[in-house]
Write a protein that holds these residues in place. Structure first.
Motif, mmCIF file in Angstrom:
data_model
loop_
_atom_site.group_PDB
_atom_site.id
_atom_site.type_symbol
_atom_site.label_atom_id
_atom_site.label_comp_id
_atom_site.label_asym_id
_atom_site.label_seq_id
_atom_site.Cartn_x
_atom_site.Cartn_y
_atom_site.Cartn_z
ATOM 1 N N ARG A 1 0.837 -1.212 0.000
ATOM 2 C CA ARG A 1 0.000 0.000 0.000
ATOM 3 C C ARG A 1 0.872 1.263 0.000
ATOM 4 O O ARG A 1 0.842 2.057 0.943
ATOM 5 C CB ARG A 1 -0.966 -0.017 1.185
ATOM 6 N N VAL A 2 1.623 1.422 -1.081
ATOM 7 C CA VAL A 2 2.528 2.571 -1.228
ATOM 8 C C VAL A 2 2.111 3.364 -2.453
ATOM 9 O O VAL A 2 1.760 2.783 -3.484
ATOM 10 C CB VAL A 2 4.000 2.096 -1.359
ATOM 11 N N GLU A 3 2.126 4.696 -2.351
ATOM 12 C CA GLU A 3 1.848 5.585 -3.481
ATOM 13 C C GLU A 3 3.056 6.459 -3.728
ATOM 14 O O GLU A 3 3.612 7.031 -2.786
ATOM 15 C CB GLU A 3 0.649 6.486 -3.190
ATOM 16 N N LEU A 4 3.450 6.564 -4.993
ATOM 17 C CA LEU A 4 4.530 7.450 -5.402
ATOM 18 C C LEU A 4 3.979 8.348 -6.494
ATOM 19 O O LEU A 4 3.578 7.860 -7.547
ATOM 20 C CB LEU A 4 5.717 6.649 -5.923
ATOM 21 N N VAL B 1 0.586 -1.027 -5.046
ATOM 22 C CA VAL B 1 1.472 0.134 -5.204
ATOM 23 C C VAL B 1 1.041 0.935 -6.433
ATOM 24 O O VAL B 1 0.717 0.358 -7.471
ATOM 25 C CB VAL B 1 2.950 -0.308 -5.330
ATOM 26 N N LEU B 2 1.050 2.262 -6.296
ATOM 27 C CA LEU B 2 0.736 3.161 -7.403
ATOM 28 C C LEU B 2 1.949 4.036 -7.691
ATOM 29 O O LEU B 2 2.488 4.673 -6.785
ATOM 30 C CB LEU B 2 -0.450 4.067 -7.044
ATOM 31 N N PHE B 3 2.369 4.049 -8.958
ATOM 32 C CA PHE B 3 3.377 4.983 -9.460
ATOM 33 C C PHE B 3 2.628 5.907 -10.413
ATOM 34 O O PHE B 3 2.091 5.444 -11.417
ATOM 35 C CB PHE B 3 4.479 4.264 -10.240
ATOM 36 N N VAL C 1 -0.105 -3.645 -8.929
ATOM 37 C CA VAL C 1 0.743 -2.464 -9.101
ATOM 38 C C VAL C 1 0.264 -1.722 -10.343
ATOM 39 O O VAL C 1 -0.022 -2.333 -11.373
ATOM 40 C CB VAL C 1 2.232 -2.854 -9.224
ATOM 41 N N ARG C 2 0.198 -0.393 -10.242
ATOM 42 C CA ARG C 2 -0.286 0.433 -11.357
ATOM 43 C C ARG C 2 0.724 1.531 -11.657
ATOM 44 O O ARG C 2 1.162 2.241 -10.750
ATOM 45 C CB ARG C 2 -1.638 1.043 -10.985
#
Length: 167
Positions: free
Chosen positions: A42-45, A63-65, A83-84
């Motif tokens: 659950r990480v957003e960049l 995860v979102l980039f 992941v997106r």
């Protein structure tokens, strides 16, 4: 998100087997950082600079980039679940033998990407630039391409496409 970083400079940092849970990075700099075998949940960049970022054998889930610069990044042998990547520059990214079967790419630049040995089943690449990416039929089995991408891929294999039918 429990933890948030805004414009943090993390370039040239080195971490091994670090766990990130519920973290948001906004406009942060990860250039040439080495984060080997890290685990991301659950990480957003968003808007991050990650040129030359190295995270071999990482595990990424949820995860979102978004709007990130990941050119020349190395994510070899990584596993990615939900992941997106949205509007990201992944030119010359190294995803050798990464598990990408649960990844979304939306309007991304994958020009010259190393995708040898990846699993792209169920992945839609139709909105991406894949010129010069190193991948073949094995990697693309089950993936979605648009017509110009498919024609370019076939032509890169040395196959001539005849567009007019002779009677």
């Amino acid at each position: 998100m429990e933890t948030s970083f805004q414009q943090a400079v993390l370039s040239n940092t080195e971490f091994e087997e670090m766990h990130l849970d519920d973290v948001r990075f906004n406009s942060c700099d990860f250039a040439t950082a080495v984060w080997y075998k890290t685990v991301w949940h659950r990480v957003e960049l968003v808007g991050c600079r990650m040129t030359g970022f190295m995270a071999g054998e990482a595990y990424l889930q949820d995860v979102l980039f978004k709007d990130c610069l990941l050119s020349l990044a190395q994510l070899r042998f990584s596993t990615m679940k939900s992941v997106r990547f949205e509007h990201c520059d992944l030119s010359e990214v190294d995803l050798l033998e990464a598990d990408l079967s649960d990844v979304s790419f939306v309007d991304c630049n994958l020009r010259q990407a190393e995708l040898t040995g990846t699993r792209l089943a169920g992945v839609d690449l139709s909105t991406c630039i894949i010129d010069g990416a190193r991948l073949g039929a094995k990697e693309l089995r089950g993936a979605t391409l648009n017509l110009p991408q498919a024609l370019a891929l076939v032509e890169s294999m040395g196959i001539t496409i005849q567009t007019n039918s002779a009677s």
